[in-house]
Design an enzyme around this catalytic site. Structure first.
Site, PDB file in Angstrom:
ATOM      1  N   GLY A  26      47.061  74.886  62.294  1.00  0.00           N
ATOM      2  CA  GLY A  26      47.938  75.892  61.706  1.00  0.00           C
ATOM      3  C   GLY A  26      47.453  77.303  61.980  1.00  0.00           C
ATOM      4  O   GLY A  26      46.355  77.511  62.500  1.00  0.00           O
ATOM      5  N   CYS A  27      48.273  78.277  61.625  1.00  0.00           N
ATOM      6  CA  CYS A  27      47.955  79.667  61.942  1.00  0.00           C
ATOM      7  C   CYS A  27      46.825  80.201  61.068  1.00  0.00           C
ATOM      8  O   CYS A  27      45.785  80.632  61.573  1.00  0.00           O
ATOM      9  CB  CYS A  27      49.199  80.545  61.831  1.00  0.00           C
ATOM     10  SG  CYS A  27      50.076  80.413  60.264  1.00  0.00           S
ATOM     11  N   TYR A  28      47.017  80.155  59.751  1.00  0.00           N
ATOM     12  CA  TYR A  28      45.949  80.611  58.861  1.00  0.00           C
ATOM     13  C   TYR A  28      44.683  79.794  59.077  1.00  0.00           C
ATOM     14  O   TYR A  28      43.574  80.314  59.003  1.00  0.00           O
ATOM     15  CB  TYR A  28      46.368  80.432  57.400  1.00  0.00           C
ATOM     16  CG  TYR A  28      47.369  81.423  56.876  1.00  0.00           C
ATOM     17  CD1 TYR A  28      47.096  82.789  56.891  1.00  0.00           C
ATOM     18  CD2 TYR A  28      48.564  81.007  56.302  1.00  0.00           C
ATOM     19  CE1 TYR A  28      48.000  83.701  56.360  1.00  0.00           C
ATOM     20  CE2 TYR A  28      49.467  81.907  55.762  1.00  0.00           C
ATOM     21  CZ  TYR A  28      49.184  83.258  55.795  1.00  0.00           C
ATOM     22  OH  TYR A  28      50.077  84.154  55.265  1.00  0.00           O
ATOM     23  N   THR A  29      44.870  78.502  59.308  1.00  0.00           N
ATOM     24  CA  THR A  29      43.712  77.628  59.411  1.00  0.00           C
ATOM     25  C   THR A  29      42.906  77.931  60.670  1.00  0.00           C
ATOM     26  O   THR A  29      41.686  77.936  60.628  1.00  0.00           O
ATOM     27  CB  THR A  29      44.149  76.163  59.419  1.00  0.00           C
ATOM     28  OG1 THR A  29      45.185  76.001  60.383  1.00  0.00           O
ATOM     29  CG2 THR A  29      44.680  75.762  58.069  1.00  0.00           C
ATOM     30  N   THR A  30      43.569  78.189  61.764  1.00  0.00           N
ATOM     31  CA  THR A  30      42.834  78.538  62.984  1.00  0.00           C
ATOM     32  C   THR A  30      41.946  79.750  62.741  1.00  0.00           C
ATOM     33  O   THR A  30      40.746  79.745  63.046  1.00  0.00           O
ATOM     34  CB  THR A  30      43.818  78.824  64.132  1.00  0.00           C
ATOM     35  OG1 THR A  30      44.486  77.608  64.471  1.00  0.00           O
ATOM     36  CG2 THR A  30      43.102  79.367  65.357  1.00  0.00           C
TER      37      THR A  30
END
Lengths: 343, 343, 343, 343
Positions: free
Chosen positions: A146-150
């Site tokens: 995911g975006c935040y997770t990356t």
């Protein structure tokens, strides 16, 4: 090689098409959309005129993917599993940009996403390239991070791996441009209301929380517990993640530095701004980079790591292409070595 | 009553003039600027045409303040002390919008601001109105609270006062529009570079840190230690402060609610959005409100409080006028009861 | 082939480096800056980290250009002539992004720019690729077209060429993002003041006026007179030019359509949205496209043409590379076929 | 006095409530919304918390307006006539912020708005205060001027009145923030797509065209014909109107100056920046001012007038309150003398 894109009308899908148009080894076969079947993708996204004039098809016609070696899926969570399974069974590599294939323990997925997981034991690999590269090489299905997770995992992974921090006492305060909320309409993304505005959302309940915890646990071999707060920022693109962790006793600033340089020193797409560095999202805009800077707060014994990415590139479509490159033995940066658009 | 404004060409000074023009009890006497002496304030700020056509004078002519009952100071830190002392000695009330009079222990000021404090034992009161109202009533000098600090202290004060949190384990992640960086020019605030951008700055070293700690210590009677990180957001105005604190054992969500309602239930300028509420800076834009919402993260045993203010109003000029009203026994909201500009 | 960039620290220079990094036939030799000699370009523009780590040199060392086949100049007007002459004399092709080589009649340059022209009869060709392609092929010096002018001339050229409009009665109302004002600091580009702001400037005196008139005269063989008004828009990049011209008697809508399709039907970088089309700058962002739409106002007998470009790409660095490609017989789109960054 | 607001949930309605809360003579009685009946207005617009907690009612209950001396209508065009007639018949003054009562010749309304006019001969007066003040004083119904039209007519009226320009050869290029598009959702106002974007719309067909022409005809006693082009700008609020007119033979710059000073020299809400002046929308933000600057282009014999307003204040709610003040003999600036919010 030929690839197809399922669910191409969302922002991640459109961004995939942008990036793939510049990829020397890839030709785009089918582009699907259930809501706009029959329309040309360039009608929906006029910036694609000159590059794509294909009509959007329905994903339900599986034959159209027969000559695709890989298929990207850009569907809302809960919908990738149904199409991912038959594709994988046909031997087509699947890269899902949604959440369906991100969790090793499907029960965590089900608890946070409130959807039954219907493709268990799929063998999917978590698609955060720098951390799972070896497994991605041979994966049939990749659950793209995911975006935040990356942004957040890349910021914390070196510290977790080197056991420099307490992985159960972490605060991640993340900020995203509004494209992260998707192309759907809502008062939240109405420009008159969101310009010159700023707010938090999904506090203590955002679904990227368990994804970050899963990665930190695997990297550190220890339990992880984080408070994750996303914020909506008045801009189109970009994520800045500010991560706060408590240092284990006796950890020195140089230990922190070493952890970052050891883990990422050879990574092209991770740019280390060093201790005291301040990433700015605009320096990554339109590019596949993750910029990292870290700071020691000796008064509070915390390390604060800041990471910046373009949510649609390294946080979605760019990393998906990076994973494709890894899966097919191409140069990992193929199609991705573009300078950010600045200013 | 007559008041004067020293250092009127900064954003806080201009905002003071905006607010004072709407104040039924106040007349503005002298407006000073050392850099633009002799110029009309409306030449510098054309939005003031129709309200102010005064020429800017030099603050060094003390006679001009003789009929002012109060003087606002909008100078950079380190410069208010020199003019504050003679004004106070003449019996003129002083409201300093800078940092010089904010610290009870001047050595903390000197350590963080790297400036010698030349007006010790001034009797100055810290100007965060809702928390220090009684002392402000009789103060001769008020050190108006800072922008980040106002948002952050108001968010945490009820929890600190009720001993619901560990005051030594707090993370404050704050976000500000670029007017917070002042009117001075720098690449940082060049719109081509800051539009669609986002970054942190002054990590582990921002001078608002000890100001927040001072207030939390006084309120709680306990030591306080915070990690404070400010961020620059691509908008003109507004601060959102996201505050993370660990709950003491046994604290229930209702205890948290009660702490907020007890402390702020009667405050006009603090709007409680309740547990689960999400303040948005745009709802406070141009107004003197501080909007508060709080959230319990039971997984991590943290309470997360979000507060939103306009950095130039409640975070500077508005609170300064609120303090003026308190000091002179006027209706505390006089001149300040304006609806935010939305959308 | 090797090329160099003189004056690389301005926005156009940085954009050139972005584009050239993606150009398969080009290697960048020297990068110069008089103000930052000795600094790495990536220190000034961190988005270039990973692509350029060259130190900036002084342009005065002419030897460093010896193996460059072409040199781009990104200096303020009045400064390119001094360096352009010796470069051209050494047989190095020159592409000047400033105004020094744009005018066939140097007295017009001198009248509008208030600078003596010291490199007369240089044989320079005006670098608006689509209109001057044949001459550019063999040019030694190209005066790259300006940003507003590119957008405006491309909008009006088909009508001027086909004699459908009165070339002496034209209004061009143009709007630009703030990067058009350059990297220099001023209150005008301070984000706190320019966000949510909008204004006109240089009315009846902007230097792009004679440049547009020159092109329209050459294309139409008739005198041209325009009212040109530029505006500053609260965004980083992009130009929208809205052009109003009076139709000659008897001109039919189909005549207007035909003029556009005949002139631009085969142009890759000009996308015709047709009669009734509405270009949006964001569809061209980061790309070398000029999008055009036109409208007939039968009540007033006017044709209104709207054009959109990215001011730093088609309006500066992109067109410069397009000209380079033409000058050296490369594929005209080499290094330039990138999809716009949207959203 | 009591007033009511019909259709309060649109941006103009919310802005009315903001302004009226600061009006010393006015109390708001009923607030209606057909789509949100029963909801509190502060639930929809949290910035109103502390000022309004009224529940929204349905406008169909006419009794609720019985003690209102005036009613503001903020409905889409075509809907004000049905409620305006019974209100006027009950002797309640009506100020309609929509288009229904703006045209003296209802057939023009019907031609441009494609709606049958059902309240002919209503005696409505056009509500552009500075130009129609005398008639507004005794009007029963006021058709409040539109946003673009207010900016454009005020810019051109002095020139039309003094017969300095050819009223049949005018170009008005207008730019508006996205709040002008209303609160309704569309891809056009999605912040991810509209941030850093800019486009024209409704070329040669926008409904404000005949409204401007009507006013210029009445003022000049001559036919008027304009090309009007509106643009969407990436900001929330504000209109800048750039108006191009051809000067009659022999007109001198001083004649132009005189026309402006004679007509507006005594107007509080019109600020004359003079010949060579550059209005900026941000200087009018949140205020009821119209800032005007004009320029002579001697090369083309044109006069270019630039005007700036806040589209929701002078372009809608502010002017509506100004008209209310005139209709009831109050100080014309009552409740409206607020400084713009800058920066």
């Amino acid at each position: 090689m030929k690839v197809s894109v399922i669910g191409a009308t969302g922002y991640a899908g459109a961004e995939l098409l942008r990036i793939l148009s510049n990829h020397p080894e890839v030709e785009v076969a089918a582009i699907t959309s259930e809501s706009h079947t029959g329309t040309s993708i360039a009608e929906i996204y006029p910036h694609l005129v000159g590059f794509y004039d294909k009509k959007l098809t329905s994903m339900n016609d599986l034959d159209q993917f027969a000559d695709s070696q890989a298929v990207f899926i850009g569907l809302p969570h809960g919908h990738a599993m149904a199409i991912g399974r038959p594709l994988a069974e046909q031997g087509i590599k699947v890269i899902d940009l949604g959440a369906d294939y991100r969790f090793h323990d499907e029960s965590i997925y089900e608890a946070w996403y409130k959807v039954e997981h219907t493709h268990r034991n799929s063998g999917a690999v978590y698609g955060l390239t720098e951390l799972y590269r070896q497994k991605i090489k041979t994966a049939s299905i990749v659950g793209n991070a995911g975006c935040y997770t990356t942004a957040s995992i890349l910021a914390l992974a070196p510290l977790a791996k080197s056991h420099l921090i307490d992985t159960k006492n972490i605060v991640v305060d993340a900020k995203s441009g509004v494209s992260g909320a998707g192309r759907g309409l809502s008062q939240n993304v109405h420009m008159a209301e969101m310009a010159e505005n700023l707010k938090a959302y999904s506090i203590a309940g955002h679904r990227h929380t368990p994804e970050i915890e899963q990665a930190l646990q695997e990297i550190s071999g220890q339990d992880s517990l984080i408070s994750f707060t996303p914020h909506l920022i008045p801009m189109s693109r970009g994520i800045l993640s500010t991560c706060y962790a408590t240092l284990q006793e006796g950890v020195k600033p140089e230990d922190v530095d070493q952890a970052f340089y050891e883990m990422y020193g050879q990574e092209f797409f991770i740019r280390l701004l060093g201790r005291g560095g301040y990433p700015a999202v605009k320096h990554t805009r339109g590019s596949n980079f993750c910029d990292l800077g870290w700071h020691i707060d000796s008064r509070t014994n915390r390390v604060i790591v800041v990471s910046a990415i373009d949510n649609l590139v390294k946080g979605a479509a760019g990393q998906a292409v990076q994973n494709l490159n890894v899966m097919f033995g191409l140069d990992e940066g193929s199609g991705l070595k573009q300078v950010a658009l600045y200013p």
